[in-house]
Design a protein around this motif. Structure first.
Motif, PDB file in Angstrom:
ATOM      1  N   GLN A   6      15.169  61.633  15.473  1.00 57.17           N
ATOM      2  CA  GLN A   6      14.014  60.784  15.770  1.00 57.17           C
ATOM      3  C   GLN A   6      13.050  60.732  14.579  1.00 57.17           C
ATOM      4  O   GLN A   6      12.566  59.659  14.227  1.00 57.17           O
ATOM      5  CB  GLN A   6      13.274  61.285  17.014  1.00 57.17           C
ATOM      6  N   GLU A  23      10.562  60.528  21.180  1.00 56.80           N
ATOM      7  CA  GLU A  23      10.224  59.322  20.438  1.00 56.80           C
ATOM      8  C   GLU A  23       8.705  59.221  20.239  1.00 56.80           C
ATOM      9  O   GLU A  23       8.237  58.836  19.168  1.00 56.80           O
ATOM     10  CB  GLU A  23      10.754  58.064  21.112  1.00 56.80           C
ATOM     11  N   TYR A  24       7.941  59.560  21.259  1.00 56.93           N
ATOM     12  CA  TYR A  24       6.482  59.555  21.123  1.00 56.93           C
ATOM     13  C   TYR A  24       6.064  60.485  19.986  1.00 56.93           C
ATOM     14  O   TYR A  24       5.250  60.121  19.137  1.00 56.93           O
ATOM     15  CB  TYR A  24       5.812  59.982  22.435  1.00 56.93           C
ATOM     16  N   ARG A  47      18.083  66.450  17.772  1.00 58.57           N
ATOM     17  CA  ARG A  47      17.480  65.206  18.278  1.00 58.57           C
ATOM     18  C   ARG A  47      16.111  64.974  17.647  1.00 58.57           C
ATOM     19  O   ARG A  47      15.732  63.832  17.369  1.00 58.57           O
ATOM     20  CB  ARG A  47      17.389  65.243  19.800  1.00 58.57           C
ATOM     21  N   ARG A  94      10.590  67.613  25.041  1.00 58.80           N
ATOM     22  CA  ARG A  94      11.593  67.145  25.999  1.00 58.80           C
ATOM     23  C   ARG A  94      12.163  65.826  25.504  1.00 58.80           C
ATOM     24  O   ARG A  94      11.528  65.114  24.718  1.00 58.80           O
ATOM     25  CB  ARG A  94      10.962  66.954  27.373  1.00 58.80           C
ATOM     26  N   GLN A  95      13.323  65.487  25.975  1.00 52.87           N
ATOM     27  CA  GLN A  95      13.961  64.226  25.603  1.00 52.87           C
ATOM     28  C   GLN A  95      13.010  63.053  25.824  1.00 52.87           C
ATOM     29  O   GLN A  95      12.947  62.134  25.016  1.00 52.87           O
ATOM     30  CB  GLN A  95      15.251  64.035  26.418  1.00 52.87           C
ATOM     31  N   GLU A  96      12.244  63.102  26.901  1.00 57.91           N
ATOM     32  CA  GLU A  96      11.353  62.000  27.261  1.00 57.91           C
ATOM     33  C   GLU A  96      10.209  61.808  26.269  1.00 57.91           C
ATOM     34  O   GLU A  96       9.623  60.734  26.210  1.00 57.91           O
ATOM     35  CB  GLU A  96      10.737  62.201  28.654  1.00 57.91           C
ATOM     36  N   ASN A  97       9.839  62.851  25.525  1.00 54.96           N
ATOM     37  CA  ASN A  97       8.705  62.697  24.620  1.00 54.96           C
ATOM     38  C   ASN A  97       9.069  62.791  23.140  1.00 54.96           C
ATOM     39  O   ASN A  97       8.191  62.778  22.287  1.00 54.96           O
ATOM     40  CB  ASN A  97       7.579  63.681  24.973  1.00 54.96           C
TER      41      ASN A  97
END
Length: 91
Positions: A21, A79-80, A17, A74-77
């Motif tokens: 990204q 893209e950041y 992942r 983590r998945q949540e960060n």
């Protein structure tokens, strides 16, 4: 039991992942090598100045030689992280 949980976490690292990204946000660079590395850490192959800029501007932390804890993403960060990396690489 702790070792089993840690082993599962390491095996489920977000490396594919992360590569996806980074590829979307930094198409000029090939980060596919990250997916082939084993363990919790990876080198991003960026220079010390870029590492310092990621740290200062985006609060993305790694060692000066660009070694970072991929397992800590983590998945949540993701893209950041990829957008911040792209901004730094663009200069």
């Amino acid at each position: 039991m702790k070792f089993f949980a840690m082993r599962q976490r390491i095996q489920a690292l977000p490396a594919p992942r992360v590569v996806k990204q980074l590829g979307e946000h930094c198409p000029q660079r090939d980060f596919s090598f990250i997916a082939t590395q084993r363990g919790m850490f990876s080198f991003l192959a960026i220079n010390t100045g870029q590492v310092h800029e990621l740290r200062a501007r985006h609060h993305v932390y790694m060692t000066d030689d660009s070694r970072m804890n991929i397992a800590g993403l983590r998945q949540e960060n993701l893209e950041y992280f990829a957008r911040a990396t792209a901004q730094v690489l663009a200069g």
